[in-house]
Design a protein around this motif. Structure first.
Motif, PDB file in Angstrom:
ATOM      1  N   LEU A 207       0.810  -1.219   0.000  1.00 20.77           N
ATOM      2  CA  LEU A 207       0.000   0.000   0.000  1.00 20.77           C
ATOM      3  C   LEU A 207       0.845   1.271   0.000  1.00 20.77           C
ATOM      4  CD1 LEU A 207      -2.836  -1.018   2.515  1.00 20.77           C
ATOM      5  CD2 LEU A 207      -2.764  -1.271   0.025  1.00 20.77           C
ATOM      6  N   ASN A 208       2.088   1.188   0.455  1.00 21.16           N
ATOM      7  CA  ASN A 208       2.953   2.378   0.365  1.00 21.16           C
ATOM      8  C   ASN A 208       4.178   2.102  -0.507  1.00 21.16           C
ATOM      9  OD1 ASN A 208       4.360   0.726   2.096  1.00 21.16           O
ATOM     10  ND2 ASN A 208       4.930   2.345   3.524  1.00 21.16           N
ATOM     11  N   ARG A 209       4.050   1.116  -1.368  1.00 19.89           N
ATOM     12  CA  ARG A 209       5.097   0.758  -2.336  1.00 19.89           C
ATOM     13  C   ARG A 209       6.419   0.401  -1.668  1.00 19.89           C
ATOM     14  NH1 ARG A 209       4.995   3.879  -7.971  1.00 19.89           N
ATOM     15  NH2 ARG A 209       6.687   2.397  -8.178  1.00 19.89           N
ATOM     16  N   LEU A 210       6.337  -0.221  -0.515  1.00 24.41           N
ATOM     17  CA  LEU A 210       7.553  -0.690   0.138  1.00 24.41           C
ATOM     18  C   LEU A 210       7.855  -2.127  -0.255  1.00 24.41           C
ATOM     19  CD1 LEU A 210       9.220   1.134   1.818  1.00 24.41           C
ATOM     20  CD2 LEU A 210       8.341   0.038   3.871  1.00 24.41           C
ATOM     21  N   HIS A 211       6.821  -2.835  -0.707  1.00 20.11           N
ATOM     22  CA  HIS A 211       7.012  -4.230  -1.120  1.00 20.11           C
ATOM     23  C   HIS A 211       8.131  -4.337  -2.148  1.00 20.11           C
ATOM     24  CE1 HIS A 211       6.073  -8.360  -2.014  1.00 20.11           C
ATOM     25  NE2 HIS A 211       5.816  -8.092  -3.266  1.00 20.11           N
ATOM     26  N   GLU A 212       8.153  -3.395  -3.103  1.00 19.90           N
ATOM     27  CA  GLU A 212       9.135  -3.464  -4.194  1.00 19.90           C
ATOM     28  C   GLU A 212      10.568  -3.246  -3.719  1.00 19.90           C
ATOM     29  OE1 GLU A 212       6.763  -0.328  -5.558  1.00 19.90           O
ATOM     30  OE2 GLU A 212       8.449   0.975  -6.069  1.00 19.90           O
ATOM     31  N   GLU A 213      10.747  -2.823  -2.452  1.00 20.39           N
ATOM     32  CA  GLU A 213      12.103  -2.655  -1.925  1.00 20.39           C
ATOM     33  C   GLU A 213      12.784  -3.996  -1.654  1.00 20.39           C
ATOM     34  OE1 GLU A 213      14.082   0.003  -1.515  1.00 20.39           O
ATOM     35  OE2 GLU A 213      12.527   0.976  -2.710  1.00 20.39           O
ATOM     36  N   THR A 214      11.985  -5.050  -1.460  1.00 18.88           N
ATOM     37  CA  THR A 214      12.561  -6.388  -1.284  1.00 18.88           C
ATOM     38  C   THR A 214      13.056  -6.870  -2.642  1.00 18.88           C
ATOM     39  OG1 THR A 214      10.913  -6.796   0.429  1.00 18.88           O
ATOM     40  CG2 THR A 214      12.093  -8.711  -0.429  1.00 18.88           C
ATOM     41  N   PRO A 215      14.320  -7.280  -2.744  1.00 14.73           N
ATOM     42  CA  PRO A 215      14.832  -7.724  -4.043  1.00 14.73           C
ATOM     43  C   PRO A 215      13.968  -8.850  -4.633  1.00 14.73           C
ATOM     44  CG  PRO A 215      16.636  -7.510  -2.480  1.00 14.73           C
ATOM     45  CD  PRO A 215      15.372  -7.310  -1.705  1.00 14.73           C
ATOM     46  N   GLY A 216      13.570  -8.699  -5.877  1.00  9.38           N
ATOM     47  CA  GLY A 216      12.786  -9.729  -6.545  1.00  9.38           C
ATOM     48  C   GLY A 216      11.296  -9.645  -6.301  1.00  9.38           C
ATOM     49  N   ALA A 217      10.868  -8.696  -5.457  1.00  9.06           N
ATOM     50  CA  ALA A 217       9.447  -8.602  -5.129  1.00  9.06           C
ATOM     51  C   ALA A 217       8.718  -7.717  -6.140  1.00  9.06           C
ATOM     52  CB  ALA A 217       9.270  -8.044  -3.724  1.00  9.06           C
ATOM     53  N   THR A 218       7.547  -8.181  -6.589  1.00 15.26           N
ATOM     54  CA  THR A 218       6.768  -7.415  -7.569  1.00 15.26           C
ATOM     55  C   THR A 218       5.289  -7.459  -7.209  1.00 15.26           C
ATOM     56  OG1 THR A 218       6.656  -9.406  -8.922  1.00 15.26           O
ATOM     57  CG2 THR A 218       8.321  -7.774  -9.530  1.00 15.26           C
ATOM     58  N   THR A 219       4.513  -6.585  -7.827  1.00 13.19           N
ATOM     59  CA  THR A 219       3.061  -6.582  -7.614  1.00 13.19           C
ATOM     60  C   THR A 219       2.340  -6.585  -8.957  1.00 13.19           C
ATOM     61  OG1 THR A 219       3.021  -4.183  -7.587  1.00 13.19           O
ATOM     62  CG2 THR A 219       3.168  -5.280  -5.456  1.00 13.19           C
ATOM     63  N   ARG A 220       1.087  -7.007  -8.903  1.00 14.83           N
ATOM     64  CA  ARG A 220       0.180  -6.886 -10.034  1.00 14.83           C
ATOM     65  C   ARG A 220      -1.155  -6.413  -9.506  1.00 14.83           C
ATOM     66  NH1 ARG A 220       0.517 -12.312 -13.370  1.00 14.83           N
ATOM     67  NH2 ARG A 220       2.786 -12.235 -13.512  1.00 14.83           N
ATOM     68  N   GLY A 221      -1.968  -5.851 -10.372  1.00 19.06           N
ATOM     69  CA  GLY A 221      -3.235  -5.313  -9.916  1.00 19.06           C
ATOM     70  C   GLY A 221      -3.094  -3.831  -9.603  1.00 19.06           C
ATOM     71  N   GLU A 222      -4.110  -3.270  -8.946  1.00 19.95           N
ATOM     72  CA  GLU A 222      -4.117  -1.827  -8.751  1.00 19.95           C
ATOM     73  C   GLU A 222      -4.240  -1.460  -7.284  1.00 19.95           C
ATOM     74  OE1 GLU A 222      -6.143   1.096 -11.690  1.00 19.95           O
ATOM     75  OE2 GLU A 222      -7.343  -0.732 -11.676  1.00 19.95           O
ATOM     76  N   VAL A 223      -3.598  -0.348  -6.929  1.00 18.69           N
ATOM     77  CA  VAL A 223      -3.842   0.271  -5.629  1.00 18.69           C
ATOM     78  C   VAL A 223      -4.187   1.737  -5.909  1.00 18.69           C
ATOM     79  CG1 VAL A 223      -2.904   0.866  -3.374  1.00 18.69           C
ATOM     80  CG2 VAL A 223      -2.195  -1.261  -4.483  1.00 18.69           C
ATOM     81  N   LEU A 224      -5.327   2.181  -5.389  1.00 16.60           N
ATOM     82  CA  LEU A 224      -5.759   3.551  -5.647  1.00 16.60           C
ATOM     83  C   LEU A 224      -5.744   4.350  -4.352  1.00 16.60           C
ATOM     84  CD1 LEU A 224      -8.890   2.750  -7.857  1.00 16.60           C
ATOM     85  CD2 LEU A 224      -6.563   3.211  -8.625  1.00 16.60           C
ATOM     86  N   LEU A 225      -5.077   5.504  -4.384  1.00 18.20           N
ATOM     87  CA  LEU A 225      -5.101   6.427  -3.257  1.00 18.20           C
ATOM     88  C   LEU A 225      -5.915   7.638  -3.697  1.00 18.20           C
ATOM     89  CD1 LEU A 225      -4.110   7.387  -0.472  1.00 18.20           C
ATOM     90  CD2 LEU A 225      -2.050   8.246  -1.594  1.00 18.20           C
ATOM     91  N   GLU A 226      -7.048   7.841  -3.052  1.00 17.57           N
ATOM     92  CA  GLU A 226      -8.012   8.869  -3.472  1.00 17.57           C
ATOM     93  C   GLU A 226      -8.274   8.774  -4.968  1.00 17.57           C
ATOM     94  OE1 GLU A 226      -8.302  12.560  -1.191  1.00 17.57           O
ATOM     95  OE2 GLU A 226      -6.168  12.294  -0.818  1.00 17.57           O
ATOM     96  N   GLY A 227      -8.456   7.545  -5.433  1.00 18.39           N
ATOM     97  CA  GLY A 227      -8.825   7.321  -6.819  1.00 18.39           C
ATOM     98  C   GLY A 227      -7.669   7.294  -7.804  1.00 18.39           C
TER      99      GLY A 227
END
Ligand SMILES: Nc1ncnc2c1ncn2[C@@H]1O[C@H](COP(=O)(O)OP(=O)(O)OP(=O)(O)O)[C@@H](O)[C@H]1O
Ligand SMILES: [Mg+2]
Lengths: 281, 267
Positions: free
Chosen positions: B65-85
């Motif tokens: 939710l605060n884009r910290l996941h991508e700080e872990t090497p090899g970690a990625t996301t898919r899908g959407e997260v909306l902050l105030e749309g």
């Protein structure tokens, strides 16, 4: 059973102590030999006078002390910032930058280049076009030796800082470069400072690259564009001469060099020790 | 694949508008998928509690939710997260700007070891360029009071933050997050290391914060979720099994797995 274990323990301890003694022995032997041969030449003139023309009595290594300070100082001034920049780049941006593996390979290559080749390289690149040996060329060759040394140790030390501290900084909405400088580098600072002192001590004794670059100079000099003396070079000059007085001075110079390196090592040891005590929680 | 939860927009049921929303969010560690398409919304000035057994993906979820996941090497996301749309994973979105608006308290306390208690609390502002003590002092005191730590540390603000006890460090990190005053706050088990008195005071803080802040909180404490949250979502093995109003989810769960978990029969 217990007695046997205690006996085994003592045996191993004795063995380790003996091995440690074997390791320390050469260092002690060198130091004592240097003191016995060189201490008598360590008078005031040794520290403030330059080399005298052959046949005249006296003289000293003052010009070489100044030369070494200038060479090592300006080499460090160039090599340390560049090395730190490379180390920070590799440790903090290494896994997301495509250039990083190339930088790392280049540094490894530079680190494994014999220092005499670095001297030849600077000779071709600087000394020949500038038509003369110089303090600048000598400092550059020392900087090139320092650069991979500093880069590699600072990269390793920065990587020891746990990633949850970087994340704590990033989560506050702080840009990465500020997190790196304000949090990560700050946490690694004592260890990095210690490694820098050791790296500088390492280049203080470099001789081979200076032969092709700083060249040596029997007189005092501080000009960037002119040849300059350095302790290792002057030790060589005095040592291969046929005069007993100059031989004594060579020993004294070697004693000074070893002593200076030893002091630098002790300083980092003591500073590192007090830091360890200060930060343990 | 779980169907997207239909989220009401403002007005239809008198609730506040959606502030932070995920749509079919997937999180990966390399090839390992830790989140299997989570659709969930947190509304303005509400507290969304995440519950579920250890390892089910709660921390992974809030770190997306605060884009910290991508700080872990090899970690990625898919899908959407909306902050105030607005999509926070959109092209050209600067994660730094997102993290300014979404504060975070980590599962494990992580005060800065080289900084004092004072500097730890003020670090967000100091690193952003504020140096004046006259500006920082009131913020530091207010944040430490809110985090129920002020009385214990007010005479030793210059001591290193890492010299505090584990529970004190956790409250120090809460104060550090509060000091930059973000409109959204992510809290990963903020009271896991605290005694009952401090826990009660943090819960009071959470209730008070809700007046101005949207909170997403992970907790293993069911009573806590019932006490402070408006909405609750139950996670299980990387999936979101059920979400809804907290009192409804606890008294009348729709899914039998939720019921089993909240009655303590597994997890
Ligand atoms: N850095 C990582 N690398 C690889 N896998 C990870 C990593 N962090 C977490 N995981 C995996 O992701 C899954 C979810 O982990 P997560 O930390 O989100 O669980 P959690 O619900 O927060 O658990 P807990 O309640 O124990 O904190 C776990 O299966 C875990 O093994
Ligand atoms: Mg967790």
């Amino acid at each position: 059973m217990n007695a046997w274990r205690r006996w085994k323990n003592r045996l191993m301890l004795a063995l380790l102590a003996a091995l440690a003694a074997v390791t320390v022995m050469p260092l002690l032997a060198i130091t004592f030999y240097l003191i016995s041969q060189g201490a008598s030449a360590l008078d005031l003139a040794f520290f403030i006078e330059a080399q005298k023309p052959v046949g005249e009595l006296g003289g000293g290594m003052g010009h070489s002390i100044v030369g070494s300070l200038l060479l090592v100082g300006s080499g460090a001034l160039v090599g340390i910032p560049l090395g730190l920049a490379c180390g920070i780049y590799l440790a903090e941006y290494g896994d997301r930058e495509r250039l990083a593996p190339w930088v790392r390979s280049a540094l490894e290559l530079l680190a494994s280049t014999p220092s005499i080749l670095i001297g030849v390289f600077v000779y071709v690149l600087v000394v020949v076009p500038m038509k003369g040996f110089s303090l600048g060329a000598g400092a550059l060759s020392l900087a090139l030796i320092l650069l991979p040394l500093v880069a590699r140790t600072s990269e390793e030390l920065l990587k020891l800082i746990p990633s949850h501290l970087r994340e704590a900084g990033l989560a506050l909405g702080i840009p990465r470069w500020k997190v790196v400088l304000g949090v990560v580098l700050r946490s690694a600072r004592p260890a990095i400072l210690a490694s820098l002192i050791l790296a500088v001590a390492r280049i203080a004794g470099e001789t081979a690259p200076l032969v092709f670059t700083a060249f040596g100079n029997p007189n005092f000099s501080h000009s960037m564009g002119g040849p300059i003396s350095a302790l290792p070079l002057q030790i060589y000059t005095y040592a291969i001469s046929p005069f007993d007085e100059w031989h004594r001075m060579a020993w004294a110079g070697a004693l000074l060099l070893v002593g200076a390196v030893l002091v630098l090592n002790l300083v980092t040891r003591i500073a590192g020790g007090s830091h360890d005590r200060g930060s343990s929680d | 694949m779980i169907a997207a939860v239909v989220t009401d927009q403002e007005g239809t049921d008198g609730r506040t508008p959606v502030e932070l929303e995920t749509r079919r969010l997937e999180a990966y560690f390399g090839a390992h998928r830790a989140l299997h398409g989570i659709s969930l919304a947190a509304r303005k000035n509400e507290l969304l509690a995440l519950i579920g057994p250890s390892g089910c993906g709660k921390s992974t979820f809030i770190r997306c939710l605060n884009r910290l996941h991508e700080e872990t090497p090899g970690a990625t996301t898919r899908g959407e997260v909306l902050l105030e749309g607005e999509p926070i994973y959109g092209k050209g979105v600067d994660p730094v700007q997102i993290r300014r608006r979404i504060g975070m308290v980590f599962q494990r306390p992580n005060p800065f070891p080289t900084l004092s208690i004072y500097e730890n609390v003020a670090s967000g502002l100091m690193l952003a360029g504020t140096r004046r003590r006259s500006l920082l002092d009131p913020v530091v005191e207010k944040s430490l009071r809110q985090a129920a730590l002020w009385d214990e540390v007010k005479d030793q603000l210059d001591r290193p933050g890492t010299r505090l006890s584990g529970g004190q460090q956790q409250r120090l990190c809460i104060a550090r997050a509060l000091a930059v005053n973000p409109p959204v706050l992510l809290m990963d088990e903020p009271t896991s290391a605290l005694d009952p008195v401090s826990t009660a005071r943090i819960e009071e803080l959470l209730v008070e914060l809700k007046r101005s802040v949207t909170v997403v909180m992970v907790t293993h404490n069911m009573q806590q979720a019932a006490r402070v949250s408006d909405q609750t979502a139950f996670f299980l093995m990387g999936e979101m099994v059920e979400s809804g109003a907290t009192d409804q989810l606890f008294t009348n769960p729709r899914d039998s797995r939720t019921e089993q978990y909240i009655t303590g029969r597994f997890g």
